[in-house]
Design a protein around this motif. Structure first.
Motif, PDB file in Angstrom:
ATOM      1  N   ALA A 101       0.837  -1.289   0.079  1.00 21.80           N
ATOM      2  CA  ALA A 101      -0.140   0.058  -0.050  1.00 21.80           C
ATOM      3  C   ALA A 101       0.854   1.121  -0.057  1.00 21.80           C
ATOM      4  O   ALA A 101       0.601   2.110  -0.800  1.00 21.80           O
ATOM      5  N   GLU A 102       1.883   1.209   0.754  1.00 20.47           N
ATOM      6  CA  GLU A 102       2.745   2.416   1.247  1.00 20.47           C
ATOM      7  C   GLU A 102       3.523   2.896  -0.407  1.00 20.47           C
ATOM      8  O   GLU A 102       3.575   3.899  -0.710  1.00 20.47           O
ATOM      9  N   ARG A 103       4.405   1.719  -0.857  1.00 16.15           N
ATOM     10  CA  ARG A 103       5.209   1.710  -1.953  1.00 16.15           C
ATOM     11  C   ARG A 103       4.614   1.812  -3.511  1.00 16.15           C
ATOM     12  O   ARG A 103       5.198   2.405  -4.337  1.00 16.15           O
ATOM     13  N   GLU A 104       3.314   1.013  -3.575  1.00 17.04           N
ATOM     14  CA  GLU A 104       2.926   0.880  -4.737  1.00 17.04           C
ATOM     15  C   GLU A 104       1.322   1.983  -4.812  1.00 17.04           C
ATOM     16  O   GLU A 104       0.726   1.669  -5.887  1.00 17.04           O
ATOM     17  N   ALA A 107      -1.396   1.566  -3.446  1.00 15.44           N
ATOM     18  CA  ALA A 107      -2.630   0.967  -3.414  1.00 15.44           C
ATOM     19  C   ALA A 107      -3.320   1.297  -2.283  1.00 15.44           C
ATOM     20  O   ALA A 107      -2.865   1.403  -1.228  1.00 15.44           O
ATOM     21  N   ASP A 108      -4.633   1.194  -2.391  1.00 12.34           N
ATOM     22  CA  ASP A 108      -5.688   1.145  -1.163  1.00 12.34           C
ATOM     23  C   ASP A 108      -5.561  -0.157  -0.276  1.00 12.34           C
ATOM     24  O   ASP A 108      -4.839  -1.016  -0.610  1.00 12.34           O
ATOM     25  N   GLU A 109      -6.039  -0.163   0.817  1.00 13.77           N
ATOM     26  CA  GLU A 109      -5.830  -1.312   1.773  1.00 13.77           C
ATOM     27  C   GLU A 109      -6.192  -2.814   1.036  1.00 13.77           C
ATOM     28  O   GLU A 109      -5.482  -3.587   1.134  1.00 13.77           O
ATOM     29  N   ARG A 110      -7.415  -2.712   0.639  1.00 11.16           N
ATOM     30  CA  ARG A 110      -7.991  -3.775  -0.076  1.00 11.16           C
ATOM     31  C   ARG A 110      -7.020  -4.242  -1.251  1.00 11.16           C
ATOM     32  O   ARG A 110      -6.755  -5.435  -1.288  1.00 11.16           O
ATOM     33  N   ALA A 111      -6.660  -3.367  -2.233  1.00 11.04           N
ATOM     34  CA  ALA A 111      -6.052  -3.722  -3.373  1.00 11.04           C
ATOM     35  C   ALA A 111      -4.769  -4.474  -2.680  1.00 11.04           C
ATOM     36  O   ALA A 111      -4.157  -5.392  -3.356  1.00 11.04           O
ATOM     37  N   VAL A 129      -1.778 -11.545  -1.559  1.00 12.31           N
ATOM     38  CA  VAL A 129      -2.345 -12.933  -1.636  1.00 12.31           C
ATOM     39  C   VAL A 129      -1.896 -13.558  -2.975  1.00 12.31           C
ATOM     40  O   VAL A 129      -1.360 -14.521  -3.074  1.00 12.31           O
ATOM     41  N   GLU A 130      -1.650 -12.757  -4.038  1.00 12.14           N
ATOM     42  CA  GLU A 130      -1.168 -13.035  -5.165  1.00 12.14           C
ATOM     43  C   GLU A 130       0.361 -13.602  -5.221  1.00 12.14           C
ATOM     44  O   GLU A 130       0.981 -14.184  -5.871  1.00 12.14           O
ATOM     45  N   VAL A 131       1.114 -12.659  -4.287  1.00 13.31           N
ATOM     46  CA  VAL A 131       2.508 -12.931  -4.026  1.00 13.31           C
ATOM     47  C   VAL A 131       2.377 -14.309  -3.559  1.00 13.31           C
ATOM     48  O   VAL A 131       3.269 -14.865  -3.650  1.00 13.31           O
ATOM     49  N   HIS A 132       1.766 -14.510  -2.506  1.00 20.43           N
ATOM     50  CA  HIS A 132       1.884 -15.889  -2.019  1.00 20.43           C
ATOM     51  C   HIS A 132       1.597 -16.595  -2.747  1.00 20.43           C
ATOM     52  O   HIS A 132       2.331 -17.811  -2.825  1.00 20.43           O
ATOM     53  N   ASN A 133       0.310 -16.672  -3.781  1.00 17.61           N
ATOM     54  CA  ASN A 133       0.197 -17.777  -4.534  1.00 17.61           C
ATOM     55  C   ASN A 133       1.279 -18.131  -5.462  1.00 17.61           C
ATOM     56  O   ASN A 133       1.673 -19.286  -5.691  1.00 17.61           O
ATOM     57  N   SER A 161      -8.071 -12.991  12.880  1.00 14.83           N
ATOM     58  CA  SER A 161      -9.412 -12.708  12.108  1.00 14.83           C
ATOM     59  C   SER A 161      -9.293 -12.138  10.836  1.00 14.83           C
ATOM     60  O   SER A 161      -8.245 -11.262  10.750  1.00 14.83           O
ATOM     61  N   LEU A 162      -9.963 -12.209   9.879  1.00 17.77           N
ATOM     62  CA  LEU A 162      -9.783 -11.796   8.474  1.00 17.77           C
ATOM     63  C   LEU A 162     -10.508 -10.410   8.408  1.00 17.77           C
ATOM     64  O   LEU A 162     -11.265  -9.954   8.844  1.00 17.77           O
ATOM     65  N   PRO A 163      -9.639  -9.516   7.431  1.00 15.56           N
ATOM     66  CA  PRO A 163     -10.299  -8.068   7.302  1.00 15.56           C
ATOM     67  C   PRO A 163     -11.458  -8.339   6.471  1.00 15.56           C
ATOM     68  O   PRO A 163     -11.805  -9.225   5.777  1.00 15.56           O
ATOM     69  N   ASP A 164     -12.309  -7.430   6.262  1.00 16.52           N
ATOM     70  CA  ASP A 164     -13.685  -7.333   5.578  1.00 16.52           C
ATOM     71  C   ASP A 164     -13.551  -6.648   4.131  1.00 16.52           C
ATOM     72  O   ASP A 164     -13.767  -5.645   3.919  1.00 16.52           O
ATOM     73  N   PHE A 165     -12.677  -7.547   3.307  1.00 14.41           N
ATOM     74  CA  PHE A 165     -12.354  -7.050   1.899  1.00 14.41           C
ATOM     75  C   PHE A 165     -13.036  -8.077   1.138  1.00 14.41           C
ATOM     76  O   PHE A 165     -13.000  -7.740  -0.323  1.00 14.41           O
ATOM     77  N   TRP A 166     -13.950  -8.779   1.408  1.00 15.70           N
ATOM     78  CA  TRP A 166     -14.853  -9.726   0.197  1.00 15.70           C
ATOM     79  C   TRP A 166     -16.276  -9.415   0.491  1.00 15.70           C
ATOM     80  O   TRP A 166     -16.843  -9.197   1.455  1.00 15.70           O
TER      81      TRP A 166
END
Length: 440
Positions: A368-371, A373-377, A383-387, A435-440
């Protein structure tokens, strides 16, 4: 990409030396043949270079590893557990309850849903619920060790210690451990590492100020000081000075009872990596520096879970020979496994860290800081990096299994893969901590 440094057309033997494959019947067993849809025929030669892109069918190559080695000479790789769960009493003439399976081959996931929700879109493999008998035994053992042997925490930390659920964690990650005592090796080291993180770096009095000195002294509990007779007693006394050092000293003493010298030295090396990662993160905190994404990922390659899967053979009661462990291809597989599992921690602990005082660096925050992006993006990008890391791990593990189908290599690769899955299981199901963030 990688290639084992062996001549083309040859395969490595259990000692790391080179032999012609036709002299070892188990090397030509059908189970070792990679599926044509996953690995090119060239990987039959140990020296062939295999682009990772050619083996990234999710999970396909990994299934070869998880089945484990078979064929002549491999029966001893599957020792029966030595700690049979107690059988409940039955009335006369009643049928005896079936004995639980003793093979450490990976069982099918339970049909019962696991506690907690997995992160949507996160690439992972479900695992069976850990053996409750073993979980209970490790839970009782680790708490007795923490309270009675090393005086690890004050009374008001008990709920947090219980909430960590280290027993469920270790049983899920090491289903091939022959005994509860082997599981306790991993549990003690995990708890000791967590104590160092909490007390030196994070939640319970940790600070980046002076961290290097504290870590250095704690590391001597793992890698002992060799000094003069005059100063040796002062150092030995210092190992009891605080909870992290007491835990490191005791956990390492137990580990040395089962580990070979090369396994112990391997673990010390990986703990040095971990401590260097702690120091990099602390330096950024002191200078209020937000690293570039690639810099953050470099730090996380060291400040990560690597010491845990690297001991999978010790906990399993066997040894991957040092020369095979040191192969660049194996080192890449282990590094990718550690990196992927650490990003799992970033993702599941995201809301916990946001709620804590100060700024905690994790991959979504850095993206978010370096690219911009907003928190959700930023979170979804993490998640994509992990995958990507997970699929690269599976691809490289499958290619290594095909290039070097030595039983100890295959079992070690399988152990690391199961550790990766167990690590995700623990994060998903530990709703006390995460707990998960509310991004979905």
């Amino acid at each position: 990409m990688f290639a084992l440094p062996l001549p083309a057309g040859r395969a490595c033997s259990g000692s790391g030396t080179v032999t012609h494959p036709t002299k070892e019947p188990w090397m030509s067993a059908p189970e070792f043949s990679p599926p044509s849809s996953t690995l090119p025929a060239a990987t039959a030669h140990a020296g062939a270079r295999v682009p990772a892109a050619e083996v990234r069918t999710p999970g396909a190559g990994l299934r070869q590893i998880l089945r484990g080695p078979s064929g002549l000479g491999t029966a001893g790789l599957y020792p029966a557990r030595h700690d049979k769960p107690p059988t409940p009493p039955t009335p006369p003439m009643a049928p005896t309850p079936p004995t639980p399976p003793t093979s450490p081959r990976r069982p099918e996931p339970s049909s019962a849903p696991a506690e907690g929700n997995p992160i949507p879109g996160l690439y992972h493999h479900p695992v069976p619920e850990p053996d409750p008998v073993r979980v209970d035994a490790v839970s009782r053992g680790i708490k007795a060790w923490a309270l009675e042997e090393v005086d690890l925490y004050p009374e008001d930390w008990e709920e947090e210690f219980d909430g960590f659920s280290v027993a469920r964690y270790m049983v899920a990650c090491h289903p091939d451990a022959p005994t509860v005592d082997h599981l306790m090796l991993a549990a003690r080291l995990m708890v000791a590492e967590n104590a160092v993180d909490d007390c030196y770096c994070e939640d319970h009095g940790g600070s980046p100020v002076g961290l290097g000195g504290r870590l250095l002294l704690a590391h001597t509990a793992l890698d002992p000081l060799h000094t003069t007779r005059e100063y040796q007693p002062r150092w030995a006394e210092s190992l009891h000075a605080d909870a992290p050092r007491r835990a490191y000293r005791s956990a390492m003493e137990y580990f040395l009872q089962q580990a070979s010298p090369s396994q112990a030295d391997r673990f010390r090396h990986d703990m040095s990596r971990l401590h260097m990662g702690y120091l990099a993160e602390a330096a950024w905190a002191q200078t209020d520096h937000v690293p570039e994404v690639w810099e953050y990922l470099a730090m996380r390659q060291f400040n990560n879970f690597r010491p845990c899967p690297t001991i999978t053979d010790t906990v399993g009661g066997y040894e991957l020979p040092a020369d095979l462990h040191a192969q660049p291809a194996m080192q890449r597989v282990i590094a990718l496994a550690g990196n992927a599992t650490t990003i799992v921690n970033d993702l599941y602990s995201y809301t916990k860290e946001l709620a804590a005082p100060g700024r905690h660096l994790n991959l979504p925050v850095v993206i978010a800081e370096r690219e911009g992006a907003d928190e959700r993006a930023a979170y979804l990008k993490a998640v994509e990096v992990h995958n990507d890391l997970m699929r690269d791990f599976e691809a490289e593990a499958a290619a290594l299994a095909a290039a070097c189908p030595v039983p100890s290599v295959l079992r070690f690769l399988r152990g690391v893969a199961v550790w990766v899955d167990g690590n995700h299981y623990w994060h998903q199901t530990n709703t006390y901590r995460y707990s998960l963030p509310d991004f979905w």
